[in-house]
Design a protein around this motif. Sequence first.
Motif, PDB file in Angstrom:
ATOM      1  N   ARG A   1      39.168  40.502  39.659  1.00 56.99           N
ATOM      2  CA  ARG A   1      38.399  39.950  38.540  1.00 56.99           C
ATOM      3  C   ARG A   1      39.041  40.247  37.185  1.00 56.99           C
ATOM      4  NH1 ARG A   1      32.547  39.727  37.765  1.00 56.99           N
ATOM      5  NH2 ARG A   1      32.181  39.700  35.530  1.00 56.99           N
ATOM      6  N   ASP A   2      39.485  41.497  36.990  1.00 58.80           N
ATOM      7  CA  ASP A   2      40.043  41.907  35.701  1.00 58.80           C
ATOM      8  C   ASP A   2      41.414  41.279  35.456  1.00 58.80           C
ATOM      9  OD1 ASP A   2      37.791  43.478  35.235  1.00 58.80           O
ATOM     10  OD2 ASP A   2      38.683  45.197  36.262  1.00 58.80           O
ATOM     11  N   ILE A   3      42.225  41.149  36.495  1.00 55.39           N
ATOM     12  CA  ILE A   3      43.535  40.515  36.348  1.00 55.39           C
ATOM     13  C   ILE A   3      43.359  39.053  35.991  1.00 55.39           C
ATOM     14  CG2 ILE A   3      45.619  39.832  37.605  1.00 55.39           C
ATOM     15  CD1 ILE A   3      45.394  42.528  39.081  1.00 55.39           C
ATOM     16  N   ASN A   4      42.412  38.378  36.666  1.00 56.17           N
ATOM     17  CA  ASN A   4      42.134  36.973  36.362  1.00 56.17           C
ATOM     18  C   ASN A   4      41.678  36.819  34.906  1.00 56.17           C
ATOM     19  OD1 ASN A   4      41.681  34.144  37.105  1.00 56.17           O
ATOM     20  ND2 ASN A   4      39.524  34.667  36.872  1.00 56.17           N
TER      21      ASN A   4
ATOM     22  N   LEU B   1      28.416  40.325  37.976  1.00 54.27           N
ATOM     23  CA  LEU B   1      29.136  41.550  37.633  1.00 54.27           C
ATOM     24  C   LEU B   1      29.485  42.413  38.839  1.00 54.27           C
ATOM     25  CD1 LEU B   1      27.241  42.619  34.411  1.00 54.27           C
ATOM     26  CD2 LEU B   1      29.617  41.893  34.579  1.00 54.27           C
ATOM     27  N   ASN B   2      28.695  42.323  39.910  1.00 55.17           N
ATOM     28  CA  ASN B   2      28.965  43.178  41.076  1.00 55.17           C
ATOM     29  C   ASN B   2      30.105  42.635  41.931  1.00 55.17           C
ATOM     30  OD1 ASN B   2      27.723  40.952  42.171  1.00 55.17           O
ATOM     31  ND2 ASN B   2      26.165  42.086  43.307  1.00 55.17           N
TER      32      ASN B   2
END
Length: 154
Positions: free
Chosen positions: A136-139, A120-121
Amino acid sequence: RQQRKLSRKKKGSHNWYKQLLKVQKLYRRIKNIKKDIKRKGILSILRTNPQFITIENLNIKGMMRNKRLANSFQQIGLGYIVEWLKIKCRDYGIELRQVDRFYPSSRICSDCGHTQPMPLNQRTYHCNHCGMMKDRDINASINLKQATDYTVIV
């Protein structure tokens, strides 16, 4: 400030009731501002006229048990957002898909499909297989769009 003023008044007095009304009006105004932001955000997504919208089935109650995250999730109001999204998708005729909560959207590479652990980090996804680097969020959002195992809610 208004809440602090209320706490200094003698409970049950006329001035306490007047101050209580001020505090209630203030909280109602804040609630309405937050609701307006959520609704406008959802409508801005729907006005792009997508074929479908995919969301994750999140364990909101489980997230609320985490004392570090509970206040943030309560402020966001995810349950309200999901319900409003269902209503508006029905009105606009847009398919609303829901992916299982255990779908590894953050761990799958959106380019090659390789799965790897993602703590998560770590905020950037770096694929060891193809060398792709993305936020991370776009992926995860690309993986949700490409998901094949889902249930149609609306």
